[in-house]
Design a protein around this motif. Sequence first.
Motif, PDB file in Angstrom:
ATOM      1  N   ALA A  67       3.710   6.233 -19.002  1.00  0.00           N
ATOM      2  CA  ALA A  67       4.543   5.031 -18.960  1.00  0.00           C
ATOM      3  C   ALA A  67       5.402   4.994 -17.700  1.00  0.00           C
ATOM      4  CB  ALA A  67       5.431   4.972 -20.204  1.00  0.00           C
ATOM      5  N   LEU A  68       5.981   6.128 -17.329  1.00  0.00           N
ATOM      6  CA  LEU A  68       6.853   6.164 -16.153  1.00  0.00           C
ATOM      7  C   LEU A  68       6.073   5.943 -14.866  1.00  0.00           C
ATOM      8  CD1 LEU A  68       9.266   9.098 -17.049  1.00  0.00           C
ATOM      9  CD2 LEU A  68       9.733   6.645 -17.123  1.00  0.00           C
ATOM     10  N   SER A  69       4.923   6.588 -14.737  1.00  0.00           N
ATOM     11  CA  SER A  69       4.149   6.455 -13.499  1.00  0.00           C
ATOM     12  C   SER A  69       3.587   5.053 -13.337  1.00  0.00           C
ATOM     13  CB  SER A  69       3.021   7.487 -13.470  1.00  0.00           C
ATOM     14  OG  SER A  69       2.168   7.329 -14.596  1.00  0.00           O
ATOM     15  N   LEU A  70       2.969   4.520 -14.400  1.00  0.00           N
ATOM     16  CA  LEU A  70       2.419   3.168 -14.307  1.00  0.00           C
ATOM     17  C   LEU A  70       3.524   2.128 -14.176  1.00  0.00           C
ATOM     18  CD1 LEU A  70      -0.481   3.279 -16.924  1.00  0.00           C
ATOM     19  CD2 LEU A  70      -0.617   3.482 -14.437  1.00  0.00           C
ATOM     20  N   GLY A  71       4.638   2.344 -14.882  1.00  0.00           N
ATOM     21  CA  GLY A  71       5.751   1.416 -14.764  1.00  0.00           C
ATOM     22  C   GLY A  71       6.340   1.392 -13.365  1.00  0.00           C
ATOM     23  N   LEU A 106      -2.451  -4.726 -14.047  1.00  0.00           N
ATOM     24  CA  LEU A 106      -3.277  -3.557 -14.354  1.00  0.00           C
ATOM     25  C   LEU A 106      -2.443  -2.321 -14.665  1.00  0.00           C
ATOM     26  CD1 LEU A 106      -6.097  -3.972 -11.667  1.00  0.00           C
ATOM     27  CD2 LEU A 106      -6.232  -4.423 -14.136  1.00  0.00           C
ATOM     28  N   THR A 107      -1.258  -2.232 -14.117  1.00  0.00           N
ATOM     29  CA  THR A 107      -0.400  -1.081 -14.390  1.00  0.00           C
ATOM     30  C   THR A 107       0.722  -1.405 -15.371  1.00  0.00           C
ATOM     31  OG1 THR A 107       0.928  -1.634 -12.416  1.00  0.00           O
ATOM     32  CG2 THR A 107      -0.852  -0.022 -12.148  1.00  0.00           C
ATOM     33  N   GLY A 108       1.207  -2.622 -15.340  1.00  0.00           N
ATOM     34  CA  GLY A 108       2.310  -2.982 -16.235  1.00  0.00           C
ATOM     35  C   GLY A 108       1.897  -3.046 -17.690  1.00  0.00           C
ATOM     36  N   PHE A 109       0.697  -3.572 -17.976  1.00  0.00           N
ATOM     37  CA  PHE A 109       0.251  -3.675 -19.369  1.00  0.00           C
ATOM     38  C   PHE A 109       0.063  -2.297 -20.014  1.00  0.00           C
ATOM     39  CE2 PHE A 109      -3.045  -4.544 -22.634  1.00  0.00           C
ATOM     40  CZ  PHE A 109      -2.290  -5.390 -23.426  1.00  0.00           C
ATOM     41  N   PRO A 110      -0.668  -1.358 -19.369  1.00  0.00           N
ATOM     42  CA  PRO A 110      -0.758  -0.018 -19.984  1.00  0.00           C
ATOM     43  C   PRO A 110       0.598   0.663 -20.104  1.00  0.00           C
ATOM     44  CG  PRO A 110      -2.450  -0.303 -18.311  1.00  0.00           C
ATOM     45  CD  PRO A 110      -1.513  -1.457 -18.171  1.00  0.00           C
ATOM     46  N   ALA A 111       1.497   0.441 -19.138  1.00  0.00           N
ATOM     47  CA  ALA A 111       2.830   1.041 -19.236  1.00  0.00           C
ATOM     48  C   ALA A 111       3.569   0.510 -20.453  1.00  0.00           C
ATOM     49  CB  ALA A 111       3.622   0.756 -17.959  1.00  0.00           C
TER      50      ALA A 111
END
Length: 246
Positions: free
Chosen positions: A45-49, A213-218
Amino acid sequence: MSSREPSGEPAPAPGTGEERAAPPARASAGARAGARWVAALLALALSLGAIAGVAYQRYAAVHLRALPRVPGCVRGARVALRKPVAASGTEPRQTASGETVYLTAGEDRAVACALQLDEALARHLAGALAEQAPAQRAARLSELVRDRVPADPAYDRAASAAYMMASAALRGLPDDVAEVRAAAEELDRYQACRFDTRRPCPTRPPLPALVWLTGFPAALSLLGLLWIGLAASAARYRRWTARRSR
């Protein structure tokens, strides 16, 4: 008689502490596995966020900049510019081409206000306000906002002030002139595309795909962490109520 193992050591009796040590060991292994899952979700969560946040900030810095504060004199200049021009001006001002024009007291106040932000902007404003024909005046005011203020964020205060004064000056022109209506629409569109306003911008690009692409998985990872936290809290509460009921 007590039984013995082949090695000669006494066999553990049924129900002793050696057998009861197994369940706590399995529980400890399960807790460590759960902690690893939580750590992995948190790291994800932190990395993708962080990636999504940086991508969004870069997009917003170009296409969603906040409206800047403008000098207080802009408000007074807007009130004066809304009034239709009834007589020729007497206040001398120089345009960008070096020509001397004569403005009314209200127009001169607007130019003096623009001078606090940028001298070139003030000279272009003087030239626009010197136009008497509604169509030409509207075209020069639209040009002032569209072409005479750099797109660099360092000029955002000047751009916002120019829009506010130009749109006020257009209100002093007859609204049945097609060029005046077109100029007013163009000013609103340009302001909406430069800053984050309530008006839509037809030329603003959509959010970068990297944000989605990164915000949704985060966001999903954060929801998973929230669910784990709620489940753990519920389990603790059940154990607490069970101890209280004994």
